[in-house]
Design a protein around this motif. Structure first.
Motif, mmCIF file in Angstrom:
data_model
loop_
_atom_site.group_PDB
_atom_site.id
_atom_site.type_symbol
_atom_site.label_atom_id
_atom_site.label_comp_id
_atom_site.label_asym_id
_atom_site.label_seq_id
_atom_site.Cartn_x
_atom_site.Cartn_y
_atom_site.Cartn_z
ATOM 1 N N LEU A 87 17.093 36.906 28.243
ATOM 2 C CA LEU A 87 15.929 36.462 29.009
ATOM 3 C C LEU A 87 15.750 34.950 28.903
ATOM 4 C CD1 LEU A 87 13.296 39.255 28.232
ATOM 5 C CD2 LEU A 87 14.438 38.799 30.414
ATOM 6 N N HIS A 88 15.997 34.413 27.717
ATOM 7 C CA HIS A 88 15.925 32.958 27.544
ATOM 8 C C HIS A 88 16.886 32.253 28.495
ATOM 9 C CE1 HIS A 88 16.437 28.964 25.869
ATOM 10 N NE2 HIS A 88 17.710 29.237 25.637
ATOM 11 N N ILE A 89 18.114 32.744 28.563
ATOM 12 C CA ILE A 89 19.124 32.120 29.420
ATOM 13 C C ILE A 89 18.729 32.233 30.891
ATOM 14 C CG2 ILE A 89 21.528 32.252 30.166
ATOM 15 C CD1 ILE A 89 22.202 33.274 27.332
ATOM 16 N N LEU A 90 18.257 33.417 31.298
ATOM 17 C CA LEU A 90 17.881 33.630 32.697
ATOM 18 C C LEU A 90 16.700 32.749 33.096
ATOM 19 C CD1 LEU A 90 18.227 37.519 32.972
ATOM 20 C CD2 LEU A 90 19.782 35.777 33.874
ATOM 21 N N LEU A 91 15.675 32.712 32.258
ATOM 22 C CA LEU A 91 14.502 31.896 32.566
ATOM 23 C C LEU A 91 14.851 30.414 32.591
ATOM 24 C CD1 LEU A 91 11.858 33.774 30.384
ATOM 25 C CD2 LEU A 91 11.940 33.696 32.884
ATOM 26 N N ASP A 92 15.738 30.011 31.687
ATOM 27 C CA ASP A 92 16.167 28.617 31.653
ATOM 28 C C ASP A 92 16.934 28.243 32.916
ATOM 29 O OD1 ASP A 92 16.535 26.064 30.309
ATOM 30 O OD2 ASP A 92 18.632 26.644 30.091
ATOM 31 N N GLY A 93 17.542 29.244 33.549
ATOM 32 C CA GLY A 93 18.291 28.982 34.771
ATOM 33 C C GLY A 93 17.451 29.024 36.034
ATOM 34 N N ILE A 94 16.192 29.449 35.917
ATOM 35 C CA ILE A 94 15.338 29.578 37.095
ATOM 36 C C ILE A 94 14.313 28.453 37.192
ATOM 37 C CG2 ILE A 94 13.672 31.086 38.272
ATOM 38 C CD1 ILE A 94 15.009 33.465 37.029
ATOM 39 N N ASP A 95 13.943 27.856 36.061
ATOM 40 C CA ASP A 95 12.879 26.848 36.111
ATOM 41 C C ASP A 95 13.261 25.637 36.958
ATOM 42 O OD1 ASP A 95 14.753 25.853 34.365
ATOM 43 O OD2 ASP A 95 13.380 25.535 32.689
#
Length: 214
Positions: A87-95
């Motif tokens: 989730l950290h990686i995914l959220l970091d890729g969306i911001d």
């Protein structure tokens, strides 16, 4: 309207960057693709009043949560920790795409995102050492040189000395964690030593370039 907003956002460029020219080109292409893929989700975020800073903060919390869970002696702890890391990686890729969609991309967001990423790198490396997944020496040197490369990148950016290329292998390390746990125990430290060699070299060249500029 969304098309016009996308066109407007693509013109927003940060004046200060901690990335090399090659990284910036790759990031522009990557964020453009992520923008197209996540466009419905980005629109939903806007309707809900969710900002890039919210995603960055949640990404930081997920990365921190991984650190607390990975060392617990519970059957559910490791799977839950890996989910939080994902989730950290995914959220970091969306911001980033969300910032461009909202027209708020800039130095502040880039600095906030870089700081959050570095905090997660620090916390996860300490957690990997504490849980025995990485050796103390390999993990400590990896964290030291990783941080040094990021600091030198910021200094070089302020001095207008761009990197020709820059390596920050955190995603490779993150991806290797489940491999270390499930398939190849003992290999994560070997990967960290490889990262230490590359990051150490970039630290030396970065120091030389900065010193020559002063």
């Amino acid at each position: 309207m969304a098309k016009n907003m996308c066109t407007q956002n693509n013109t927003v460029k940060s004046k200060v960057s901690v990335y090399s020219s090659g990284e910036e080109l790759m990031m522009d292409v990557s964020q453009s693709r992520r923008y197209q893929i996540f466009l419905p989700l980005l629109k939903w975020f806007v309707r809900q009043g969710i900002t890039p800073n919210h995603l960055t903060g949640l990404s930081l919390l997920c990365g921190t949560g991984f650190c607390f869970l990975i060392g617990l002696d519970q059957n559910w702890a490791v799977p839950a920790a890996l989910v939080l890391l994902l989730l950290h990686i995914l959220l970091d890729g969306i911001d980033g795409p969300l910032a461009r969609f909202q027209g708020t991309a800039g130095n502040r967001g880039s600095f906030t995102d870089t700081t959050a990423d570095q905090l997660v790198v620090t916390f996860t490396t300490i957690a990997l050492i504490h849980s025995g997944l990485a050796t103390v020496i390999a993990g400590s040197l990896y964290l030291f040189f990783y941080t040094l490369v990021v600091v030198f990148a910021m200094v070089r950016s302020s001095l207008a000395i761009p990197y020709s290329w820059l390596v920050r292998p955190r995603l490779i390390v993150y991806a290797w964690i489940p491999i270390e746990i499930v398939f190849l125990p003992g290999t994560l430290s070997f990967l960290l030593w490889i990262c230490v060699g590359v990051l150490g070299w970039k630290s030396i060249t970065g120091f030389i370039q900065i010193r020559n500029k002063l």
